[in-house]
Design a protein around this motif. Structure first.
Motif, short mmCIF file in Angstrom:
data_model
loop_
_atom_site.label_atom_id
_atom_site.label_comp_id
_atom_site.label_asym_id
_atom_site.label_seq_id
_atom_site.Cartn_x
_atom_site.Cartn_y
_atom_site.Cartn_z
N ALA A 290 0.84 -1.12 -0.02
CA ALA A 290 0.03 0.08 -0.14
C ALA A 290 0.87 1.24 -0.01
N LEU A 291 1.83 1.19 0.75
CA LEU A 291 2.98 2.33 0.97
C LEU A 291 3.49 2.56 -0.54
N LEU A 292 3.98 1.39 -1.11
CA LEU A 292 4.77 1.35 -2.18
C LEU A 292 3.71 2.09 -3.41
N LEU A 293 2.69 1.73 -3.58
CA LEU A 293 1.60 2.02 -4.50
C LEU A 293 1.36 3.58 -4.26
N THR A 294 0.94 3.99 -3.05
CA THR A 294 0.58 5.24 -2.69
C THR A 294 1.84 6.21 -3.39
N SER A 295 3.06 5.92 -2.85
CA SER A 295 3.94 6.85 -3.12
C SER A 295 4.29 6.80 -4.62
N ILE A 296 4.67 5.55 -5.41
CA ILE A 296 4.90 5.81 -6.75
C ILE A 296 3.93 6.17 -7.76
N ARG A 297 2.56 6.15 -7.42
CA ARG A 297 1.38 6.73 -8.12
C ARG A 297 0.66 7.73 -7.54
N ARG A 298 1.50 8.55 -6.46
CA ARG A 298 1.23 9.78 -5.93
C ARG A 298 -0.07 9.96 -5.40
N ILE A 299 -0.81 8.97 -4.99
CA ILE A 299 -2.10 8.73 -4.34
C ILE A 299 -2.43 9.87 -3.26
N HIS A 300 -1.26 9.99 -2.55
CA HIS A 300 -1.30 10.85 -1.38
C HIS A 300 -1.51 12.32 -1.80
N LYS A 301 -0.78 12.57 -2.94
CA LYS A 301 -0.94 13.98 -3.53
C LYS A 301 -2.31 14.09 -4.14
N ALA A 302 -3.04 13.14 -5.08
CA ALA A 302 -3.93 13.46 -5.68
C ALA A 302 -5.38 13.40 -4.71
N TYR A 303 -5.31 12.67 -3.42
CA TYR A 303 -6.14 12.78 -2.66
C TYR A 303 -6.18 14.44 -2.15
N ILE A 304 -5.23 14.84 -1.71
CA ILE A 304 -5.37 16.03 -1.03
C ILE A 304 -5.83 17.26 -2.26
N ARG A 305 -5.49 17.06 -3.49
CA ARG A 305 -5.92 17.61 -4.67
C ARG A 305 -7.05 17.71 -4.86
N THR A 306 -7.63 16.49 -5.17
CA THR A 306 -9.19 16.47 -5.41
C THR A 306 -10.05 16.97 -4.17
N ARG A 307 -9.70 16.81 -3.11
CA ARG A 307 -10.50 17.51 -2.05
C ARG A 307 -10.56 18.87 -2.19
N ASP A 308 -9.70 19.50 -2.97
CA ASP A 308 -9.52 20.93 -3.11
C ASP A 308 -9.91 21.33 -4.42
N PHE A 309 -10.72 20.50 -4.89
CA PHE A 309 -11.17 20.62 -6.41
C PHE A 309 -10.00 20.75 -7.42
N ASN A 310 -8.89 20.49 -7.13
CA ASN A 310 -7.88 20.58 -8.06
C ASN A 310 -7.61 19.30 -8.68
N PHE A 311 -8.03 19.43 -9.98
CA PHE A 311 -7.87 18.09 -10.95
C PHE A 311 -6.77 18.24 -11.85
N SER A 312 -5.92 18.93 -11.52
CA SER A 312 -4.56 19.05 -12.45
C SER A 312 -3.92 17.72 -12.17
N LEU A 313 -3.05 17.19 -13.29
CA LEU A 313 -2.34 15.92 -13.22
C LEU A 313 -0.71 16.15 -13.03
N ASN A 314 -0.52 17.33 -13.18
CA ASN A 314 0.86 18.04 -13.25
C ASN A 314 1.66 17.40 -12.06
N GLY A 315 2.69 16.77 -12.27
CA GLY A 315 3.65 16.45 -10.93
C GLY A 315 3.20 15.19 -10.65
N LEU A 316 2.06 14.42 -11.03
CA LEU A 316 1.57 13.18 -10.58
C LEU A 316 2.17 11.83 -11.34
#
Ligand code: NAI
Length: 345
Positions: A112-138
């Motif tokens: 779970a940690l590996l997938l979260t890290s390399i697919r940037r899930i932790h970043k995406a989760y925070i972004r989409t909660r703020d209605f930021n749907f950009s994929l840059n950097g992910l």
């Protein structure tokens, strides 16, 4: 008469699982929030056994005090025992542990940690909660076809290997006691450092494994390597890790354990200033994920821990022996096989 147990470092989830498992009047358990240490050991006076977890400090002085109070047993409710001076305990107080409660819990958390890290899930989760749907950097990378080095091929390491195999990864394995029957591609540690895209640690913390990730081993690793540690924090020299990340040598670190975790993990410090600069710096890195020794925390594991811990205490009290006893002498030979079917001393 009930066996009296002083239970240290008790958390809400421990109390719940032990109360569920302790249905009769065989055990009288006193739950203490505080950890066992030289400052708190007096709380064990009058008890038959103490029950401890990973960050309780069962050093020589604590062992001497426990023995002087007539405490006969230290029941670890975990697998690792680097926090217990088992050499000092020999002949004074018996130590038992829970060798396996859910290796799946830990291996699955590592993935779970590996997938979260390399697919940037932790970043995406925070972004989409703020209605930021950009994929840059992910942008991530495929695990399929990558080489994973697994250090320690015991219960957890082998399940992690099965999971990685399911993802189509090439697995290199290292173990001090390799088992030919597992059909794994065993290599030496140098090869693990040099050829792995990802390295996951599943061996115990010993004098030999302490700081096995250090300046020199990091130097040998591939640029961009991802390190996963769900074993014990001190396998990794945190300062060297930080430097490796700052030098862009280490691509990401997934840490469920940290070498100085005992005063920090399992507590809520939100709103406080954390004094550990190394930990603060690591957490501030965009490619570091820290969970606070959470890998074991599943319903199944908690139920197994409670049942096995109480079964260990029962076997020790009723049968005068315990299958899960740990002792210094047996440990020297790579684990206590308990073939003698009696107490170790
Ligand atoms: P295990 O005892 O089944 O396997 C450990 C393996 O490490 C064995 O195959 C052993 O031969 C190998 N080993 C011993 N010394 C070594 C060395 N110097 N170098 C390389 N390999 C060595 O243990 P299990 O259940 O797989 O657990 C592994 C570790 O996971 C534990 O030691 C513990 O520290 C950690 N753990 C972490 C948890 C968490 O919540 N984060 C929960 C449970 C365990």
């Amino acid at each position: 008469m009930s066996t009296k147990i002083a239970f240290f470092d008790a958390k809400e989830y421990d109390i719940e699982s032990f109360e569920n498992a302790n249905t009769g009047d065989e055990f009288e358990i006193k739950f203490y929030e505080t950890k066992l240490s030289e400052d708190t050991v007096n709380l064990a006076e009058g008890y038959d056994a103490v029950c401890v977890f990973v960050n309780d400090d069962v050093n020589g002085n604590v062992i001497d005090k426990l023995a002087s109070y007539g405490v006969k047993l230290v029941a670890l409710r975990c697998a690792g025992y680097n926090n217990v001076d088992i050499e000092h305990a020999f002949g004074k107080i018996h130590i038992v542990r829970v060798p396996a409660y859910s290796p799946y819990a830990v291996a699955e958390h590592a993935m779970a940690l590996l997938l979260t890290s390399i697919r940037r899930i932790h970043k995406a989760y925070i972004r989409t909660r703020d209605f930021n749907f950009s994929l840059n950097g992910l942008t991530g990378f495929d695990l399929h076809g990558k080489t994973v080095g697994v250090v320690g091929t015991g219960k957890i390491g082998r399940i992690f290997i099965d999971i990685c195999t399911g993802f189509g990864m090439n697995v290199l394995a290292y173990d001090k006691f390799p088992n030919k029957d597992f059909g794994l591609n065993y290599v030496d540690l140098e090869t693990i450092w040099e050829q792995s895209d990802i390295i996951s640690f599943h061996c115990p913390l010993t004098d030999e494994t302490k700081h096995m990730v250090n300046v020199s081993s990091i130097e040998k690793m591939k640029k961009g390597v991802v390190l996963i540690n769900t074993s014990r924090g001190a396998l990794i020299d945190s300062e060297a890790l930080l430097e490796g990340i700052k030098d862009r040598k280490i691509g990401a670190a997934c840490l469920d354990v940290y070498e100085e975790e005992s005063d920090v993990f399992f507590h809520d410090f939100s709103g406080h200033i954390v004094a550990d600069d190394t930990l603060a710096r690591l957490i501030s890195m965009p490619n570091v994920i820290v969970t606070s020794h959470q890998a074991f925390l599943t319903r199944e594991a908690l139920a197994n821990i409670a049942e096995t811990t109480l079964a260990n205490i029962r076997q020790f009290t009723v049968d005068g022996r315990c299958d899960n006893e740990l002792c210094y002498k047996c440990e020297k030979f790579g684990g206590c096989p308990q073939e003698h079917k009696k107490l170790c001393f």
